[in-house]
Design a protein around this motif. Structure first.
Motif, PDB file in Angstrom:
ATOM      1  N   GLY A 142      45.767  45.857  46.202  1.00 57.33           N
ATOM      2  CA  GLY A 142      45.797  44.892  45.111  1.00 57.33           C
ATOM      3  C   GLY A 142      44.896  45.360  43.979  1.00 57.33           C
ATOM      4  O   GLY A 142      43.680  45.175  44.034  1.00 57.33           O
ATOM      5  N   MET A 143      45.487  45.958  42.953  1.00 52.62           N
ATOM      6  CA  MET A 143      44.726  46.450  41.809  1.00 52.62           C
ATOM      7  C   MET A 143      44.619  45.382  40.726  1.00 52.62           C
ATOM      8  O   MET A 143      43.564  45.135  40.178  1.00 52.62           O
ATOM      9  N   GLN A 144      45.735  44.767  40.363  1.00 50.88           N
ATOM     10  CA  GLN A 144      45.874  43.707  39.362  1.00 50.88           C
ATOM     11  C   GLN A 144      45.600  44.192  37.936  1.00 50.88           C
ATOM     12  O   GLN A 144      46.414  44.019  37.050  1.00 50.88           O
ATOM     13  N   SER A 145      44.439  44.781  37.688  1.00 51.90           N
ATOM     14  CA  SER A 145      44.100  45.227  36.330  1.00 51.90           C
ATOM     15  C   SER A 145      43.003  46.282  36.398  1.00 51.90           C
ATOM     16  O   SER A 145      42.260  46.360  37.385  1.00 51.90           O
ATOM     17  N   ALA A 146      42.919  47.094  35.328  1.00 51.69           N
ATOM     18  CA  ALA A 146      41.832  48.067  35.209  1.00 51.69           C
ATOM     19  C   ALA A 146      40.715  47.570  34.291  1.00 51.69           C
ATOM     20  O   ALA A 146      39.747  48.291  34.051  1.00 51.69           O
ATOM     21  N   ARG A 147      40.849  46.360  33.775  1.00 45.62           N
ATOM     22  CA  ARG A 147      39.877  45.809  32.836  1.00 45.62           C
ATOM     23  C   ARG A 147      39.011  44.768  33.534  1.00 45.62           C
ATOM     24  O   ARG A 147      39.524  43.819  34.133  1.00 45.62           O
ATOM     25  N   GLN A 148      37.699  44.906  33.401  1.00 41.75           N
ATOM     26  CA  GLN A 148      36.780  44.000  34.086  1.00 41.75           C
ATOM     27  C   GLN A 148      36.964  42.557  33.646  1.00 41.75           C
ATOM     28  O   GLN A 148      36.930  41.637  34.474  1.00 41.75           O
ATOM     29  N   HIS A 149      37.156  42.314  32.340  1.00 44.08           N
ATOM     30  CA  HIS A 149      37.253  40.925  31.894  1.00 44.08           C
ATOM     31  C   HIS A 149      38.532  40.263  32.419  1.00 44.08           C
ATOM     32  O   HIS A 149      38.567  39.043  32.639  1.00 44.08           O
ATOM     33  N   VAL A 150      39.584  41.039  32.639  1.00 41.58           N
ATOM     34  CA  VAL A 150      40.814  40.484  33.215  1.00 41.58           C
ATOM     35  C   VAL A 150      40.595  40.177  34.694  1.00 41.58           C
ATOM     36  O   VAL A 150      40.979  39.107  35.191  1.00 41.58           O
ATOM     37  N   LEU A 151      39.969  41.096  35.400  1.00 37.49           N
ATOM     38  CA  LEU A 151      39.659  40.852  36.816  1.00 37.49           C
ATOM     39  C   LEU A 151      38.780  39.625  36.974  1.00 37.49           C
ATOM     40  O   LEU A 151      38.928  38.846  37.937  1.00 37.49           O
ATOM     41  N   ARG A 152      37.888  39.406  36.020  1.00 41.08           N
ATOM     42  CA  ARG A 152      36.993  38.250  36.089  1.00 41.08           C
ATOM     43  C   ARG A 152      37.781  36.949  35.974  1.00 41.08           C
ATOM     44  O   ARG A 152      37.511  35.986  36.701  1.00 41.08           O
ATOM     45  N   VAL A 153      38.756  36.891  35.067  1.00 37.89           N
ATOM     46  CA  VAL A 153      39.580  35.682  34.926  1.00 37.89           C
ATOM     47  C   VAL A 153      40.359  35.413  36.214  1.00 37.89           C
ATOM     48  O   VAL A 153      40.533  34.270  36.626  1.00 37.89           O
ATOM     49  N   LEU A 154      40.807  36.498  36.868  1.00 40.22           N
ATOM     50  CA  LEU A 154      41.563  36.356  38.114  1.00 40.22           C
ATOM     51  C   LEU A 154      40.666  36.130  39.330  1.00 40.22           C
ATOM     52  O   LEU A 154      41.169  35.928  40.437  1.00 40.22           O
TER      53      LEU A 154
END
Length: 410
Positions: A156-168
């Motif tokens: 499960g990668m979801q995103s390479a951006r920290q701020h996007v991972l934070r929202v998720l």
């Protein structure tokens, strides 16, 4: 919170199926889905049947602990052997999902797999997959899985951006999923998938391109990309309702999909299902293809769904209730339904239209055939497959797949 189970009729205590369920079984592949309902934390967008230690404290009891979970699932696999009787089919695919399967010891995942092997045996070239969180594995863990028989893994990668991972509410750091791909390759995994999500509130087109570039650069042979669906009752839905984060609209989702498809194609990935791309036929997820093509599968674990010969059933959701049923020698099934021929026709259209090969036109009723003709005129269906008797989506059709399906099932 996890979504609600459907209505249905009770499942017999012994889990027995109508005799008709095994009619023609030899012509259908058999698969197993093994559900692991545990997570370290709950992601803000998740409504799957998963539980954190806090959510289970005081309600699951000792029977539902992670320590004995593999033994619980083994009991249900043995129940499956009894229910299916002398069905001679070896298992074509096994998929361990969650939750976070890799919160269990690698030996536990291998033990569940060994029970399927001992009770049913595996077909030649069987596909054996587990999902994994990037921050819950290391090279030694992956090597143990591979030695135990797993040959495909999905991170499960979801995103390479920290701020996007934070929202998720994802716990891993950017770069860790890409490292996991290299570690899985070093461990000997034949096939490696990365899961991505697009349309997260606050994600830009540049963020999405960066995630795609990172995923492709890691060297998987399969990538799944899903539009974020905000489910009622999740933490993310509450944040959007309070105005803390914005909701992403459908036009943005469409743009992100087009970006992904173009980048995947340029990197040598072909789409074979609306949300899935692979570098070759061998790299496709056969387990999911069996779902989409209406094969037989037994889902073991709390809340897991199963289908055998037109009978669909689902287990009780809570790990404590699941453990109690098995401890008492009862099926953990919460309810089931017998699909009618019309149910199965509609489901074939719903699922097979999402595949690159499409769905046979002879499954459509007159109204559906008229709708297919209009979809062809509108550029939503490919002309060549249509001439050969199949409705197969164009790129534009994939963007509007839900609407096309609704028209074709009439």
């Amino acid at each position: 919170m996890p979504s609600v189970l459907p209505d249905g009729v009770p499942v017999p205590d012994d889990g027995s199926l109508p005799a008709s369920a095994l009619d023609g079984a030899a012509e259908r592949p058999l698969a197993f889905y093994l559900h692991v309902p545990y997570c370290a934390t709950r992601c803000g967008y998740c409504d799957f049947n998963t539980y954190t230690a806090t959510e289970l404290r005081g309600s699951g009891g000792v029977l539902a602990s992670r320590d004995n979970y593999a033994a619980m699932v083994a009991e249900e696999i043995r129940l499956a052997r009894k229910v299916l009787g002398d069905d001679p089919r070896p298992v074509r695919t096994v998929f361990v999902g969650g939750g976070t399967p890799t919160l269990l010891a690698a030996a536990d995942l291998v033990a569940m797999l060994d029970t399927v092997r001992s009770e049913f045996g595996f077909a030649d070239g069987a596909e054996i997959t587990t999902e994994a969180n990037p921050d819950s594995v290391d090279p030694a863990y992956l090597a143990e899985l591979r030695a135990g028989g797993f040959n495909r893994i999905s991170f499960g990668m979801q995103s390479a951006r920290q701020h996007v991972l934070r929202v998720l509410d994802r716990s891993h750091t950017p770069g860790r999923p890409e490292a996991c791909v290299a570690e899985a390759r070093a461990a000997g995994f034949d096939h490696v998938n990365l899961d991505l999500i697009y349309g997260t509130p606050g994600e830009s087109d540049d963020d999405w391109r960066a995630s795609l570039e990172a995923a492709l650069g890691a060297g998987p042979d399969h990538v799944s990309a899903y539009a974020l669906i905000v489910e009622e009752g999740t933490r993310l839905a509450s944040r959007i309702r309070r105005g803390e984060v914005p909701m992403t609209d459908d036009d943005v989702h469409a743009d992100r999909y087009l970006i992904a498809d173009e980048m995947f194609a340029s990197a040598g990935f072909d789409w074979y299902e609306v949300s899935n791309w692979a570098t070759s036929d061998a790299a496709r997820c056969l387990h999911n293809e069996l779902y989409w093509r209406g094969a037989d599968w037994w889902g073991a674990g709390p809340g897991a769904h199963s289908h055998v010969g037109g009978v669909r059933w689902w287990n009780v959701k809570h790990p404590g209730a699941y453990a109690a049923a098995l401890a008492e020698g009862r099926s953990p099934g919460a309810g089931r339904e017998l699909l009618t021929p019309e149910d199965r026709r509609v489901e074939r259209i719903l699922l097979e239209l999402r595949l690159r090969d499409g769905v046979p036109l002879d499954l459509l009723r007159p109204a559906g055939l008229r709708a297919a003709g209009q979809a062809l005129t509108d550029g939503l269906l490919e002309p060549a497959p249509y001439e050969e008797g199949r409705a197969a989506l164009t790129l534009r059709g994939r963007l509007l797949a839900d609407g096309v399906v609704r028209d074709l099932v009439d």
